[in-house]
Write a protein that holds these residues in place. Structure first.
Motif, PDB file in Angstrom:
ATOM      1  N   LYS A   3    -105.519  84.295 -12.490  1.00  0.00           N
ATOM      2  CA  LYS A   3    -105.181  83.076 -11.751  1.00  0.00           C
ATOM      3  C   LYS A   3    -105.000  83.456 -10.289  1.00  0.00           C
ATOM      4  CE  LYS A   3    -103.343  80.351 -15.370  1.00  0.00           C
ATOM      5  NZ  LYS A   3    -103.455  78.963 -15.460  1.00  0.00           N
ATOM      6  N   ASN A   4    -105.591  82.660  -9.398  1.00  0.00           N
ATOM      7  CA  ASN A   4    -105.515  82.930  -7.973  1.00  0.00           C
ATOM      8  C   ASN A   4    -104.794  81.794  -7.274  1.00  0.00           C
ATOM      9  OD1 ASN A   4    -107.339  85.376  -7.532  1.00  0.00           O
ATOM     10  ND2 ASN A   4    -108.563  84.047  -8.829  1.00  0.00           N
ATOM     11  N   GLU A   5    -104.081  82.122  -6.229  1.00  0.00           N
ATOM     12  CA  GLU A   5    -103.343  81.109  -5.487  1.00  0.00           C
ATOM     13  C   GLU A   5    -104.250  80.267  -4.597  1.00  0.00           C
ATOM     14  OE1 GLU A   5    -100.201  80.077  -5.858  1.00  0.00           O
ATOM     15  OE2 GLU A   5    -100.368  81.408  -7.567  1.00  0.00           O
ATOM     16  N   ASP A   6    -105.230  80.885  -3.957  1.00  0.00           N
ATOM     17  CA  ASP A   6    -106.142  80.133  -3.118  1.00  0.00           C
ATOM     18  C   ASP A   6    -107.478  80.846  -3.013  1.00  0.00           C
ATOM     19  OD1 ASP A   6    -105.932  82.166  -1.194  1.00  0.00           O
ATOM     20  OD2 ASP A   6    -104.375  81.120  -0.099  1.00  0.00           O
ATOM     21  N   ILE A   7    -108.400  80.226  -2.312  1.00  0.00           N
ATOM     22  CA  ILE A   7    -109.763  80.749  -2.228  1.00  0.00           C
ATOM     23  C   ILE A   7    -109.833  82.100  -1.519  1.00  0.00           C
ATOM     24  CG2 ILE A   7    -110.427  79.585  -0.069  1.00  0.00           C
ATOM     25  CD1 ILE A   7    -113.096  78.892  -1.581  1.00  0.00           C
ATOM     26  N   THR A   8    -108.908  82.374  -0.598  1.00  0.00           N
ATOM     27  CA  THR A   8    -108.950  83.634   0.144  1.00  0.00           C
ATOM     28  C   THR A   8    -108.612  84.832  -0.726  1.00  0.00           C
ATOM     29  OG1 THR A   8    -106.663  83.370   0.889  1.00  0.00           O
ATOM     30  CG2 THR A   8    -108.397  82.536   2.348  1.00  0.00           C
ATOM     31  N   SER A   9    -107.961  84.594  -1.863  1.00  0.00           N
ATOM     32  CA  SER A   9    -107.591  85.722  -2.724  1.00  0.00           C
ATOM     33  C   SER A   9    -108.622  85.993  -3.820  1.00  0.00           C
ATOM     34  CB  SER A   9    -106.215  85.476  -3.346  1.00  0.00           C
ATOM     35  OG  SER A   9    -106.262  84.376  -4.215  1.00  0.00           O
ATOM     36  N   LEU A  10    -109.715  85.219  -3.841  1.00  0.00           N
ATOM     37  CA  LEU A  10    -110.742  85.450  -4.861  1.00  0.00           C
ATOM     38  C   LEU A  10    -111.492  86.741  -4.581  1.00  0.00           C
ATOM     39  CD1 LEU A  10    -112.322  81.914  -5.280  1.00  0.00           C
ATOM     40  CD2 LEU A  10    -110.881  83.115  -6.902  1.00  0.00           C
ATOM     41  N   ASN A  11    -111.688  87.530  -5.608  1.00  0.00           N
ATOM     42  CA  ASN A  11    -112.444  88.768  -5.498  1.00  0.00           C
ATOM     43  C   ASN A  11    -113.901  88.475  -5.845  1.00  0.00           C
ATOM     44  OD1 ASN A  11    -113.708  91.246  -5.915  1.00  0.00           O
ATOM     45  ND2 ASN A  11    -111.868  92.182  -6.779  1.00  0.00           N
ATOM     46  N   PRO A  12    -114.826  88.708  -4.893  1.00  0.00           N
ATOM     47  CA  PRO A  12    -116.249  88.424  -5.169  1.00  0.00           C
ATOM     48  C   PRO A  12    -116.778  89.127  -6.406  1.00  0.00           C
ATOM     49  CG  PRO A  12    -115.947  88.889  -2.854  1.00  0.00           C
ATOM     50  CD  PRO A  12    -114.634  89.174  -3.536  1.00  0.00           C
ATOM     51  N   TYR A  13    -116.270  90.320  -6.710  1.00  0.00           N
ATOM     52  CA  TYR A  13    -116.749  91.051  -7.880  1.00  0.00           C
ATOM     53  C   TYR A  13    -116.313  90.377  -9.177  1.00  0.00           C
ATOM     54  CZ  TYR A  13    -117.902  94.513  -4.414  1.00  0.00           C
ATOM     55  OH  TYR A  13    -118.431  95.137  -3.311  1.00  0.00           O
ATOM     56  N   ASP A  14    -115.131  89.721  -9.174  1.00  0.00           N
ATOM     57  CA  ASP A  14    -114.682  88.976 -10.348  1.00  0.00           C
ATOM     58  C   ASP A  14    -115.485  87.696 -10.526  1.00  0.00           C
ATOM     59  OD1 ASP A  14    -112.761  90.868 -10.844  1.00  0.00           O
ATOM     60  OD2 ASP A  14    -111.140  89.739  -9.881  1.00  0.00           O
ATOM     61  N   VAL A  15    -115.851  87.069  -9.413  1.00  0.00           N
ATOM     62  CA  VAL A  15    -116.577  85.802  -9.440  1.00  0.00           C
ATOM     63  C   VAL A  15    -118.028  86.003  -9.872  1.00  0.00           C
ATOM     64  CG1 VAL A  15    -117.410  83.901  -7.989  1.00  0.00           C
ATOM     65  CG2 VAL A  15    -115.091  84.783  -7.688  1.00  0.00           C
ATOM     66  N   GLU A  16    -118.600  87.145  -9.519  1.00  0.00           N
ATOM     67  CA  GLU A  16    -120.018  87.410  -9.767  1.00  0.00           C
ATOM     68  C   GLU A  16    -120.423  87.196 -11.222  1.00  0.00           C
ATOM     69  OE1 GLU A  16    -123.131  90.659  -7.993  1.00  0.00           O
ATOM     70  OE2 GLU A  16    -121.047  91.236  -8.255  1.00  0.00           O
ATOM     71  N   ASP A  17    -119.615  87.660 -12.161  1.00  0.00           N
ATOM     72  CA  ASP A  17    -119.935  87.537 -13.580  1.00  0.00           C
ATOM     73  C   ASP A  17    -119.908  86.095 -14.070  1.00  0.00           C
ATOM     74  OD1 ASP A  17    -120.224  90.257 -13.705  1.00  0.00           O
ATOM     75  OD2 ASP A  17    -118.184  90.608 -14.415  1.00  0.00           O
ATOM     76  N   ALA A  18    -119.120  85.238 -13.398  1.00  0.00           N
ATOM     77  CA  ALA A  18    -118.973  83.844 -13.826  1.00  0.00           C
ATOM     78  C   ALA A  18    -119.931  82.900 -13.103  1.00  0.00           C
ATOM     79  CB  ALA A  18    -117.533  83.393 -13.572  1.00  0.00           C
ATOM     80  N   THR A  19    -120.792  83.433 -12.237  1.00  0.00           N
ATOM     81  CA  THR A  19    -121.657  82.594 -11.402  1.00  0.00           C
ATOM     82  C   THR A  19    -122.936  82.176 -12.119  1.00  0.00           C
ATOM     83  OG1 THR A  19    -120.803  83.660  -9.410  1.00  0.00           O
ATOM     84  CG2 THR A  19    -122.887  82.500  -9.196  1.00  0.00           C
ATOM     85  N   ARG A  20    -123.226  80.878 -12.032  1.00  0.00           N
ATOM     86  CA  ARG A  20    -124.466  80.313 -12.562  1.00  0.00           C
ATOM     87  C   ARG A  20    -125.385  79.987 -11.392  1.00  0.00           C
ATOM     88  NH1 ARG A  20    -120.196  77.640 -14.502  1.00  0.00           N
ATOM     89  NH2 ARG A  20    -120.628  75.690 -13.436  1.00  0.00           N
TER      90      ARG A  20
END
Length: 107
Positions: A3-20
């Protein structure tokens, strides 16, 4: 994904696997003088982002859509990738625009 507090704390490497994979389509709406464009993923679901953000990264970049935990709830983001598939930008989407566009937005 954590769980992230806002968009600035998102890790691109974590997001990569969930990207369509997604595509920017020509459908757009205007609100308060600003234009938003639709981004559509392979599931044919529309997500809306400001056209000025698309201009910043360019239409020829690769775009994707991901669902992430942000601000205490599940939200959709648009990611921008370079030619090698590395994430170079994360864009917060305009929530609930489909439901509101007939009331407050003009096409």
């Amino acid at each position: 994904m954590k769980k992230n507090e806002d968009i600035t704390s998102l890790n691109p490497y974590d997001v990569e696997d969930a990207t369509r994979s997604a595509t920017i389509i020509k459908e757009s709406i205007t609100f308060s003088g600003e234009i938003a464009n639709a981004v559509i993923d392979y599931g044919r679901e529309k997500t809306w982002i400001w056209q000025s953000v698309i201009k910043k990264f360019g239409k020829n970049r690769m775009y994707g859509v991901a669902d992430v935990h942000m601000e205490g709830e599940e939200k959709k983001i648009v990611v921008v990738m370079d030619a090698e598939g590395n994430i170079i930008g994360i864009i917060k989407t305009m929530a609930d625009i489909e439901a509101k566009k007939n009331d407050t937005y003009t096409i």
